[in-house]
Design an enzyme around this catalytic site. Structure first.
Site, PDB file in Angstrom:
ATOM      1  N   HIS A  46       0.812  -1.216   0.000  1.00 20.79           N
ATOM      2  CA  HIS A  46       0.000   0.000   0.000  1.00 20.79           C
ATOM      3  C   HIS A  46       0.851   1.276   0.000  1.00 20.79           C
ATOM      4  O   HIS A  46       0.347   2.356  -0.295  1.00 20.79           O
ATOM      5  CB  HIS A  46      -0.990  -0.001   1.182  1.00 20.79           C
ATOM      6  CG  HIS A  46      -0.396   0.269   2.531  1.00 20.79           C
ATOM      7  ND1 HIS A  46      -0.128  -0.728   3.445  1.00 20.79           N
ATOM      8  CD2 HIS A  46      -0.018   1.427   3.136  1.00 20.79           C
ATOM      9  CE1 HIS A  46       0.380  -0.193   4.541  1.00 20.79           C
ATOM     10  NE2 HIS A  46       0.456   1.118   4.383  1.00 20.79           N
ATOM     11  N   ASP A  58       0.206  -7.715   1.545  1.00 16.31           N
ATOM     12  CA  ASP A  58       0.534  -6.287   1.596  1.00 16.31           C
ATOM     13  C   ASP A  58       2.040  -6.060   1.629  1.00 16.31           C
ATOM     14  O   ASP A  58       2.535  -5.225   2.388  1.00 16.31           O
ATOM     15  CB  ASP A  58      -0.134  -5.606   2.795  1.00 16.31           C
ATOM     16  CG  ASP A  58      -0.131  -4.080   2.660  1.00 16.31           C
ATOM     17  OD1 ASP A  58       0.034  -3.590   1.528  1.00 16.31           O
ATOM     18  OD2 ASP A  58      -0.268  -3.385   3.684  1.00 16.31           O
ATOM     19  N   GLY A  94       3.383   6.632   8.147  1.00 10.22           N
ATOM     20  CA  GLY A  94       4.762   6.819   7.714  1.00 10.22           C
ATOM     21  C   GLY A  94       5.653   5.680   8.161  1.00 10.22           C
ATOM     22  O   GLY A  94       6.719   5.440   7.594  1.00 10.22           O
ATOM     23  N   ASN A  95       5.220   4.941   9.200  1.00  8.30           N
ATOM     24  CA  ASN A  95       5.959   3.764   9.660  1.00  8.30           C
ATOM     25  C   ASN A  95       5.710   2.554   8.766  1.00  8.30           C
ATOM     26  O   ASN A  95       6.458   1.570   8.826  1.00  8.30           O
ATOM     27  CB  ASN A  95       5.565   3.383  11.092  1.00  8.30           C
ATOM     28  CG  ASN A  95       6.400   4.068  12.146  1.00  8.30           C
ATOM     29  OD1 ASN A  95       5.908   4.899  12.903  1.00  8.30           O
ATOM     30  ND2 ASN A  95       7.682   3.716  12.214  1.00  8.30           N
ATOM     31  N   SER A  96       4.645   2.594   7.960  1.00  6.26           N
ATOM     32  CA  SER A  96       4.303   1.440   7.118  1.00  6.26           C
ATOM     33  C   SER A  96       5.485   1.020   6.262  1.00  6.26           C
ATOM     34  O   SER A  96       6.100   1.846   5.588  1.00  6.26           O
ATOM     35  CB  SER A  96       3.127   1.781   6.211  1.00  6.26           C
ATOM     36  OG  SER A  96       1.939   1.910   6.931  1.00  6.26           O
ATOM     37  N   LEU A 142      -4.289 -25.250   0.240  1.00  4.30           N
ATOM     38  CA  LEU A 142      -4.749 -26.565   0.677  1.00  4.30           C
ATOM     39  C   LEU A 142      -6.102 -26.875   0.055  1.00  4.30           C
ATOM     40  O   LEU A 142      -6.457 -28.035  -0.153  1.00  4.30           O
ATOM     41  CB  LEU A 142      -4.826 -26.605   2.206  1.00  4.30           C
ATOM     42  CG  LEU A 142      -5.104 -27.950   2.876  1.00  4.30           C
ATOM     43  CD1 LEU A 142      -4.054 -28.989   2.470  1.00  4.30           C
ATOM     44  CD2 LEU A 142      -5.124 -27.791   4.398  1.00  4.30           C
ATOM     45  N   GLY A 143      -6.859 -25.817  -0.260  1.00  2.00           N
ATOM     46  CA  GLY A 143      -8.134 -25.994  -0.958  1.00  2.00           C
ATOM     47  C   GLY A 143      -9.282 -26.382  -0.056  1.00  2.00           C
ATOM     48  O   GLY A 143     -10.164 -27.154  -0.461  1.00  2.00           O
ATOM     49  N   VAL A 144      -9.310 -25.835   1.159  1.00  2.00           N
ATOM     50  CA  VAL A 144     -10.422 -26.109   2.072  1.00  2.00           C
ATOM     51  C   VAL A 144     -10.943 -24.793   2.637  1.00  2.00           C
ATOM     52  O   VAL A 144     -10.183 -23.846   2.834  1.00  2.00           O
ATOM     53  CB  VAL A 144      -9.994 -27.044   3.235  1.00  2.00           C
ATOM     54  CG1 VAL A 144      -9.658 -28.429   2.712  1.00  2.00           C
ATOM     55  CG2 VAL A 144      -8.818 -26.465   4.021  1.00  2.00           C
ATOM     56  N   ILE A 187     -12.354 -22.836   5.838  1.00  2.00           N
ATOM     57  CA  ILE A 187     -12.054 -23.077   7.245  1.00  2.00           C
ATOM     58  C   ILE A 187     -12.641 -22.005   8.155  1.00  2.00           C
ATOM     59  O   ILE A 187     -12.867 -20.868   7.739  1.00  2.00           O
ATOM     60  CB  ILE A 187     -10.524 -23.165   7.473  1.00  2.00           C
ATOM     61  CG1 ILE A 187      -9.810 -21.970   6.823  1.00  2.00           C
ATOM     62  CG2 ILE A 187      -9.977 -24.472   6.942  1.00  2.00           C
ATOM     63  CD1 ILE A 187      -8.299 -21.973   6.965  1.00  2.00           C
TER      64      ILE A 187
END
Length: 497
Positions: free
Chosen positions: A131, A161, A239-241, A296-298, A300
């Site tokens: 971002h 991100d 600004g810390n991002s 994994l295709g589940v 949850i």
């Protein structure tokens, strides 16, 4: 002398000695004639530990870590595409040619935003948040020693991100990756970044939670985002991002990403992407240009009392991950997982919640195998699952690098099919980079889609890059009007003289 008399004598001597000692200390800490606050303030244990004679060992203070990390944390300045809808007076000539209203005098075609980044190799690779650099037409990197570089984006991963940048430099200071798995709740950490444009700011706190999901990436990439943040009370602000979260050894254990706040500024807690996930994504972006997402295709859900009540069942464990669906042709289906199973570990690591499980799987690549431990009908079973990609295969997906064409310092490329479909466009060309001063001053921005050119012969519709280059070469040196839109659908135009 009897034993009784001996012990009574020892007790009496101790009492007298204690009274004398207290009197002496009281005399020391209560000066009879104080001429300054140095004399007036009483001596304490802390006073005895101060001064040149006492030094806190490097392993239990923040100095050594800060000295190691600060030179390798950079200030990222992003010039962002200005996409506010242009407004202006009605112009019949503009309407005749179908030109959108021009922005009002004083509006800027771009805005600047800032963030942080961490150098992770001496040859100029930098990790930051997606971002921070998203939609940027130009990125400027400022080092702690005030040296500045222009950066290019190697790759981004919106699901975590994260983004990988590169500057052309060698011999740079860098931060080594630590193991966020070994980080413990209550451990001291430092956050290093550039809040409010205050360069090289260091704050301290502790790890207050792990595997925290706060829902900030919920709508990213079809809901397949990964949120398993380290939570800390180290002060983090805008600004810390993209900045560093490090341990006392100066090792990178997280990338600061978000804060919990109702005001937009620090309100007690901040969140960082754990370094084990950061390192995997950075390796992917450097090697393949895109993150390799294994599934994994589940479907949850967290095991909880509320879920148990809604399903009218009693779970055999208090923590775990409940399987509510299994996708066809998925690694989970091939491994024999079924609806109702409760996953309690992956590769021997406990999966107490969804965020924990997602992070462990996200560290893998398509084709990797994992041991999945689950509970079914009260029995604990272990199976081996082969993870797959979005397409249901085990292939590694490499980023397709588009062919670019250059004219007067501007690079153009074809519109990606995804963008074409999204904006319902039949043709056009995308500005990939703007290095020419003439076009930059005219308002050209990276990512802008050119759909038409107006020259002295009228309006010409642009179907692809070849058509654009043909028109530009025919009118080279003549004034033109470039029409099109940004990738959020906002229409815009600019004049090139």
């Amino acid at each position: 002398m009897s034993k009784k008399q001996f012990f009574l004598g020892m007790l009496l001597a101790s009492l007298i000695g204690g009274i004398v000692a207290l009197a002496g200390v009281n005399f020391l800490i209560q000066p009879q004639s104080a001429n300054s606050f140095d004399e007036k303030q009483p001596i304490s244990f802390a006073n005895l530990l101060s001064g040149d004679e006492f030094t806190v060992p490097d392993g239990i203070n923040f100095v050594a870590s800060a000295e190691t990390v600060v030179p390798a944390v950079v200030h990222v300045k992003s010039e962002m595409t200005y996409s506010a809808r242009a407004r202006g007076r009605r112009d019949p000539i503009q309407e005749y040619f179908g030109i959108p209203p021009r922005e009002q005098q004083g509006d800027r075609p771009s805005v600047m935003s800032t963030g942080s980044g961490v150098i992770i190799s001496p040859d100029g690779y930098i990790v930051t948040n997606n971002h921070v650099v998203e939609n940027a037409s130009r990125l400027e990197i400022s080092l702690d020693n005030n040296k500045r570089y222009e950066a290019k984006v190697i790759g981004t991963d919106p699901t975590t991100d994260l983004a990988l940048l590169k500057i052309e430099a060698d011999g740079l200071p860098f931060v080594r990756f630590g193991d966020s798995d070994k980080t413990k709740i209550g451990e001291w950490v430092l956050a290093v970044g550039n809040p409010f444009d205050l360069n090289s700011t260091v704050t301290a706190g502790i790890i207050s939670a792990k595997a925290r999901n706060i829902g900030i990436l919920r709508n990213v990439e079809d809901g397949l985002s990964i949120e398993s943040f380290l939570q800390t009370d180290a002060v983090v602000n805008p600004g810390n991002s993209g900045g560093a979260l490090v341990n006392l050894a100066g090792e990178l254990i997280g990338i600061n990403t978000a804060i919990a706040s109702n005001t937009g500024t620090f309100n007690g807690y901040s969140f960082a992407v754990p370094s084990t996930l950061v390192k995997k994504v950075m390796d992917d972006l450097m090697k393949y240009g895109t993150a390799q997402r294994a599934l994994l295709g589940v479907g949850i859900l967290d095991v909880s009392q509320e879920l148990a009540e809604s399903l009218d069942i009693e779970f055999p464990v208090e923590q775990g991950v409940y399987i509510r669906s299994v996708n066809e042709n998925s690694g989970g289906e091939d491994a024999g997982l079924k609806v109702g199973d409760i996953i309690i570990s992956v590769d021997g690591r406990a999966t107490n919640n969804v965020a924990n499980l997602q992070e462990l799987v996200a560290r893998k690549r398509p084709g990797d195998k994992v041991d999945v431990e689950y509970i079914r009908d009260g029995k604990t079973i272990t199976t081996n699952a082969t993870l797959k990609n979005f397409s249901g295969t085990t292939d590694i997906v490499e980023k397709v690098i588009p062919i670019t064409y250059e004219f007067e310092g501007v690079r153009f490329e074809e519109i990606p099919e995804r963008v074409k479909s999204q904006l319902e466009l039949s043709g056009g060309a995308v500005i990939a980079a703007v290095n020419g001063q003439k076009w930059r001053n005219s308002g050209a921005r990276t990512g802008f889609i050119i759909t038409s050119i107006i020259n002295e012969n009228g309006r010409v519709r642009i179907t692809n890059v070849d058509k654009l280059l043909e028109v530009l070469k025919e009118t080279e040196g003549d004034p033109i009007v470039v029409l099109g839109m940004f990738q959020d659908g906002t229409e815009y135009y600019f004049e090139v003289n």
